[in-house]
Design a protein around this motif. Structure first.
Motif, PDB file in Angstrom:
ATOM      1  N   GLY A 174      33.250  40.000  41.640  1.00 60.42           N
ATOM      2  CA  GLY A 174      33.543  39.055  40.573  1.00 60.42           C
ATOM      3  C   GLY A 174      32.968  37.669  40.740  1.00 60.42           C
ATOM      4  N   GLU A 217      29.413  31.224  40.123  1.00 57.98           N
ATOM      5  CA  GLU A 217      30.480  31.298  39.134  1.00 57.98           C
ATOM      6  C   GLU A 217      31.428  32.432  39.483  1.00 57.98           C
ATOM      7  OE1 GLU A 217      29.242  32.428  35.129  1.00 57.98           O
ATOM      8  OE2 GLU A 217      27.523  33.476  35.952  1.00 57.98           O
ATOM      9  N   GLU A 218      32.688  32.182  39.221  1.00 60.15           N
ATOM     10  CA  GLU A 218      33.729  33.191  39.414  1.00 60.15           C
ATOM     11  C   GLU A 218      34.013  33.795  38.046  1.00 60.15           C
ATOM     12  OE1 GLU A 218      34.980  34.004  42.430  1.00 60.15           O
ATOM     13  OE2 GLU A 218      33.810  32.430  43.421  1.00 60.15           O
ATOM     14  N   LEU A 219      33.846  35.093  37.947  1.00 57.18           N
ATOM     15  CA  LEU A 219      34.038  35.775  36.674  1.00 57.18           C
ATOM     16  C   LEU A 219      35.488  36.229  36.527  1.00 57.18           C
ATOM     17  CD1 LEU A 219      30.811  37.937  36.895  1.00 57.18           C
ATOM     18  CD2 LEU A 219      31.128  35.875  35.535  1.00 57.18           C
ATOM     19  N   THR A 220      36.061  36.010  35.359  1.00 57.38           N
ATOM     20  CA  THR A 220      37.416  36.497  35.093  1.00 57.38           C
ATOM     21  C   THR A 220      37.344  37.994  34.806  1.00 57.38           C
ATOM     22  OG1 THR A 220      37.257  36.177  32.705  1.00 57.38           O
ATOM     23  CG2 THR A 220      38.010  34.274  34.026  1.00 57.38           C
ATOM     24  N   PRO A 221      38.467  38.688  34.913  1.00 58.79           N
ATOM     25  CA  PRO A 221      38.454  40.107  34.561  1.00 58.79           C
ATOM     26  C   PRO A 221      37.958  40.341  33.122  1.00 58.79           C
ATOM     27  CG  PRO A 221      40.434  39.611  35.791  1.00 58.79           C
ATOM     28  CD  PRO A 221      39.749  38.291  35.503  1.00 58.79           C
ATOM     29  N   GLN A 222      38.350  39.468  32.194  1.00 61.97           N
ATOM     30  CA  GLN A 222      37.889  39.638  30.811  1.00 61.97           C
ATOM     31  C   GLN A 222      36.376  39.449  30.704  1.00 61.97           C
ATOM     32  OE1 GLN A 222      40.200  38.131  27.576  1.00 61.97           O
ATOM     33  NE2 GLN A 222      38.393  37.806  26.304  1.00 61.97           N
ATOM     34  N   SER A 223      35.825  38.447  31.375  1.00 64.64           N
ATOM     35  CA  SER A 223      34.371  38.250  31.291  1.00 64.64           C
ATOM     36  C   SER A 223      33.630  39.400  31.965  1.00 64.64           C
ATOM     37  CB  SER A 223      33.957  36.900  31.882  1.00 64.64           C
ATOM     38  OG  SER A 223      34.218  36.834  33.257  1.00 64.64           O
ATOM     39  N   ARG A 224      34.203  39.970  33.026  1.00 62.40           N
ATOM     40  CA  ARG A 224      33.587  41.147  33.652  1.00 62.40           C
ATOM     41  C   ARG A 224      33.625  42.326  32.688  1.00 62.40           C
ATOM     42  NH1 ARG A 224      35.733  42.190  39.501  1.00 62.40           N
ATOM     43  NH2 ARG A 224      33.908  43.534  39.569  1.00 62.40           N
ATOM     44  N   VAL A 261      41.048  44.785  32.754  1.00 55.32           N
ATOM     45  CA  VAL A 261      41.938  43.998  31.888  1.00 55.32           C
ATOM     46  C   VAL A 261      43.373  44.532  31.923  1.00 55.32           C
ATOM     47  CG1 VAL A 261      40.096  43.113  30.418  1.00 55.32           C
ATOM     48  CG2 VAL A 261      41.209  45.268  29.811  1.00 55.32           C
TER      49      VAL A 261
END
Length: 158
Positions: free
Chosen positions: A54, A81-88, A112
């Motif tokens: 992530g 950048e740290e990706l959120t679960p939603q952006s992943r 999600v």
């Protein structure tokens, strides 16, 4: 012209596995496939990009700047950048809809926390209604028309 090109490419023994990639069976680019599936990948050297659990980053592109950072004991990072679960999850749609294997909906749902249908149920219905993808088990597989409309299809999930 595109249809004719696809015919010629396939007649030459190449199989389409992504919007703009073809290969002989078994010779597909494993790095690209891993990226499209949301897998982790290593970044080595100036300008390289990496992804791990992530987090995504890139090293400085210029060899001189990269070397100076290393010599000074600093990570030669251009960005992180740290990706959120939603952006992943969104990335899995964006990238998977460019491939002939499509999107693993189970993987998105895990990211999600079981909220796939709540977050993207309308987009899933619309993409199928437009004929851009079909469900096959737990995969959303783009149709040939869907591959041509991959960017528009992915935008439905944004």
């Amino acid at each position: 012209m595109e249809e004719r090109a696809l015919e010629l490419i396939q007649a030459a023994g190449l199989k389409r596995y992504e919007v703009s990639n073809f290969a002989r069976p078994g010779r597909e680019c494993r790095h690209n496939q891993a990226t499209w599936r949301g897998a982790d990948y290593l970044a080595l050297g100036p300008g390289a990009h990496g992804h791990l659990q992530g987090a995504r980053w890139a090293w400085l592109a210029g060899a001189g700047a990269y070397a100076r950072a290393v010599e000074q004991g600093r990570e030669p990072q251009a960005f992180r950048e740290e990706l959120t679960p939603q952006s992943r999850g969104l990335e899995l749609f964006m990238l998977g809809l460019r491939t002939t294997e499509g999107v693993d909906l189970s993987a998105v749902d895990r990211l999600v926390s079981g909220g796939l249908k709540r977050k993207w149920g309308r987009a899933l219905a619309e993409i199928q209604a437009k004929g851009w993808a079909r469900l096959k088990g737990n995969r959303l597989i783009p149709t040939p028309r869907g591959l041509a409309m991959a960017d528009a299809a992915a935008a439905l999930f944004a």
